[in-house]
Enzyme design. Structure first.
Site, PDB file in Angstrom:
ATOM      1  N   SER A  24      -1.635  -0.012   9.302  1.00 28.30           N
ATOM      2  CA  SER A  24      -2.373   0.599   8.199  1.00 28.30           C
ATOM      3  C   SER A  24      -3.832   0.747   8.573  1.00 28.30           C
ATOM      4  O   SER A  24      -4.417  -0.120   9.217  1.00 28.30           O
ATOM      5  CB  SER A  24      -2.252  -0.260   6.937  1.00 28.30           C
ATOM      6  OG  SER A  24      -2.968   0.365   5.889  1.00 28.30           O
TER       7      SER A  24
ATOM      8  N   LYS B  66       5.134  -3.492   5.645  1.00 29.51           N
ATOM      9  CA  LYS B  66       4.310  -2.287   5.464  1.00 29.51           C
ATOM     10  C   LYS B  66       4.769  -1.513   4.231  1.00 29.51           C
ATOM     11  O   LYS B  66       3.954  -0.956   3.480  1.00 29.51           O
ATOM     12  CB  LYS B  66       4.375  -1.400   6.715  1.00 29.51           C
ATOM     13  CG  LYS B  66       3.626  -0.068   6.577  1.00 29.51           C
ATOM     14  CD  LYS B  66       2.136  -0.298   6.462  1.00 29.51           C
ATOM     15  CE  LYS B  66       1.264   0.855   6.008  1.00 29.51           C
ATOM     16  NZ  LYS B  66       1.591   2.203   6.152  1.00 29.51           N
TER      17      LYS B  66
ATOM     18  N   HIS C  33       3.407  -3.218   1.352  1.00 27.57           N
ATOM     19  CA  HIS C  33       1.973  -2.878   1.333  1.00 27.57           C
ATOM     20  C   HIS C  33       1.780  -1.540   0.618  1.00 27.57           C
ATOM     21  O   HIS C  33       0.925  -1.399  -0.260  1.00 27.57           O
ATOM     22  CB  HIS C  33       1.452  -2.804   2.772  1.00 27.57           C
ATOM     23  CG  HIS C  33       0.125  -2.106   2.913  1.00 27.57           C
ATOM     24  ND1 HIS C  33       0.003  -0.729   2.852  1.00 27.57           N
ATOM     25  CD2 HIS C  33      -1.131  -2.580   3.065  1.00 27.57           C
ATOM     26  CE1 HIS C  33      -1.264  -0.395   2.980  1.00 27.57           C
ATOM     27  NE2 HIS C  33      -1.976  -1.508   3.114  1.00 27.57           N
ATOM     28  N   ASN C  34       2.561  -0.545   1.006  1.00 30.80           N
ATOM     29  CA  ASN C  34       2.394   0.774   0.405  1.00 30.80           C
ATOM     30  C   ASN C  34       2.737   0.760  -1.077  1.00 30.80           C
ATOM     31  O   ASN C  34       2.097   1.432  -1.885  1.00 30.80           O
ATOM     32  CB  ASN C  34       3.268   1.807   1.138  1.00 30.80           C
ATOM     33  CG  ASN C  34       2.614   2.248   2.438  1.00 30.80           C
ATOM     34  OD1 ASN C  34       1.807   1.524   3.009  1.00 30.80           O
ATOM     35  ND2 ASN C  34       2.978   3.415   2.914  1.00 30.80           N
TER      36      ASN C  34
ATOM     37  N   GLU D  26      -0.067  -0.549  -2.782  1.00 33.14           N
ATOM     38  CA  GLU D  26      -1.099   0.504  -2.792  1.00 33.14           C
ATOM     39  C   GLU D  26      -0.841   1.453  -3.976  1.00 33.14           C
ATOM     40  O   GLU D  26      -1.761   1.804  -4.710  1.00 33.14           O
ATOM     41  CB  GLU D  26      -1.038   1.249  -1.457  1.00 33.14           C
ATOM     42  CG  GLU D  26      -2.003   2.397  -1.297  1.00 33.14           C
ATOM     43  CD  GLU D  26      -1.817   3.091   0.068  1.00 33.14           C
ATOM     44  OE1 GLU D  26      -1.922   2.413   1.103  1.00 33.14           O
ATOM     45  OE2 GLU D  26      -1.557   4.311   0.079  1.00 33.14           O
TER      46      GLU D  26
END
Ligand code: 6PG
Length: 472
Positions: free
Chosen positions: A131, A186, A189-190, A193
């Site tokens: 990222s 990840k 994470h997104n 986000e």
């Protein structure tokens, strides 16, 4: 080629280019291949002059041949078939012990499949979440590698070098666990986000409707929040965005069409949560809010048909702004609680051995969700590594005790005014559901047993025993 390169890189889209510059900037020699030769030549022009260790390979075969052994080769290709094509083109030339690192946004199940396919050939496959924005080329990236631990140990010096660093110089990377864990991390994470962005956007909506703030005033509010507990990259860039004017002097933000798009990683996280049975209502609402926004024309049509209350100013400017700050903080804590529940469940289910505290530490710099909340999250899991939900940790419980009344207040007001706040409302539903000693799931079970004889457990008998009754 006489001297072999330390590292190889296949693929030069935005993230590939950032990674290339980053690796070169840390003194490693790098061989690069890209099937779009223009992009490769452009980097060659830039790279060769600035970095003596840069070289360009004409074919995948040349790329593999130009690397020192055991080879360390990054694939930075679009998720899906491009990654498989890249692997297929390299595979004939790779040798046992070589390490392939997929740094794209691949689906974790694809990563598990690719790892299983390459392992019998003696090849090590690393699914690495990466990222960062363009600045990441220079400032470093948040790196989330998933692989066997000994492979990570081999890569550690390289990854530590190219990762973003905290103010204390700690690299934002760590071993995320085995198999597809790096890409799963990840994906979460997104998803976080998406949730952060949705919560900030709902807050902006309420600052407009409750307080009728000007953009400059909102900019000041977000800038102030960025100096406190809410401090984060996304809050900081929200303040920047609010300050930008169009050519006519009006706020540029108001000229942006209210139709959000998505590449799909947020939806992947929710699909995984559905498969694993993890309640991530807030994370899911952040995805659905984008889907609902995308029905712009339908919404405009429906607005002429469907009635509702009118949004009106509340008047109490100062207290509402403080309530919104607290509401945003409380809801953010809940979204991270959901995200880490999902991570823990996946790690247990797939045997990845993911340490949630290390995940939080890897997100402290370089990535889009970097924020002041990540150190206390890491600390919470360090104190109690079996912590089931983040909201049970004393630090986060104290935040919620202080901020939940405000979350309730602004959510109720928004609902009364007919302003949609799906993520705020989902935060409350998760919190109230998670702390409930009793939920109406007894009726769910009774109905299932009534219409389909699916059975139910009794409160006065041991768990696992199934009963069926005649409900007629
Ligand atoms: C990152 C980002 C990156 C990107 C998303 C945007 O960490 O570098 O998360 O992956 O911002 O692809 O995703 P959507 O288009 O789905 O919002």
């Amino acid at each position: 080629m006489n001297t072999r390169s330390d590292v190889g890189l296949y693929g030069l889209a935005v993230m590939g280019r950032n990674l290339a510059l980053n690796i070169l900037g840390h003194g490693y020699s790098l061989a690069v291949y890209n099937d779009n030769s223009e992009r490769a030549k452009e980097l060659a022009a830039h790279g060769s002059s600035a970095y003596p260790g840069f070289s360009l390979a004409d074919t995948p075969k040349d790329l593999v041949a130009s690397l020192a052994r055991p080879r360390r080769l990054f694939i930075m290709a679009e998720a899906g078939k491009c990654v498989d094509e890249a692997i297929d083109s390299l595979l004939p030339y790779l040798e046992s012990g070589d390490i392939l690192i997929d740094g794209g946004n691949s689906h974790y199940k694809d990563t598990e499949r690719r790892g299983d396919m390459l392992a019998p050939k003696g090849l090590h496959f690393v699914g690495m979440g990466v990222s960062g924005d363009e600045d990441g080329a220079h400032k470093g990236l948040s790196l989330m590698p998933g692989c066997d631990e000994d492979v990570w140990i081999e890569l550690r010096v390289l990854l530590d070098a190219i990762a973003a660093k905290t103010a204390e110089g700690v690299p934002c990377t760590s071993w995320m666990g085995r198999g597809g864990s790096g890409h799963f991390v990840k994906m979460v994470h997104n998803s976080l986000e998406y949730a952060d962005i949705e919560l900030i956007s709902e807050t902006y909506h309420l600052l407009r409707s409750f307080v009728r703030m000007s953009h400059d005033e909102m900019r000041t509010v977000f800038s102030e929040w960025n100096r406190g507990e809410l401090s984060s990259y996304l809050i900081a860039i929200t303040a920047d965005i609010l300050g930008v004017r169009d050519e006519d002097g009006e706020p540029l933000l108001e000229k942006v069409l209210d139709r959000a798009v998505q590449k799909g990683t947020g939806a992947w996280a929710c699909q995984a949560a559905l498969e694993l049975g993890v309640p991530v209502g807030l994370l899911a609402e952040a995805v659905f809010a984008r889907s609902l926004s995308s029905l712009k024309d339908e919404r405009v049509g429906a607005s002429a048909v469907l009635g509702g209350p009118k949004a009106g100013s509340t008047g109490e400017r100062h207290s509402i702004v403080e309530d919104l700050r607290k509401a945003l903080l409380a809801a953010k804590v809940v979204s991270y609680a959901e995200g880490f529940l999902l991570l823990r469940k996946a790690s247990a289910e797939y045997g990845w051995n993911t340490d949630p505290g290390k995940v939080a530490l890897a997100w402290r710099e370089g990535c889009n969700i970097r924020s002041g909340l990540l150190d206390p999250i890491a600390e919470a899991f360090r104190k109690e590594d079996s912590l089931s939900a983040l909201i049970l940790d004393s630090h986060f419980k104290a935040i919620l005790d202080q901020c939940l009344p405000s979350l309730r207040k602004v959510t109720v007001r928004a609902i009364e005014q007919g302003t949609p706040v799906p993520a705020f409302a989902a935060a409350l539903s998760f919190y109230d559901g998670y702390r409930a000693t009793w939920l109406p799931a007894n009726l769910v079970q009774a109905l299932r047993d009534r219409f389909g004889a699916h059975g139910y457990e009794r409160i006065d008998r041991p768990r696992g025993e199934s009963f069926h009754s005649d409900w007629k």
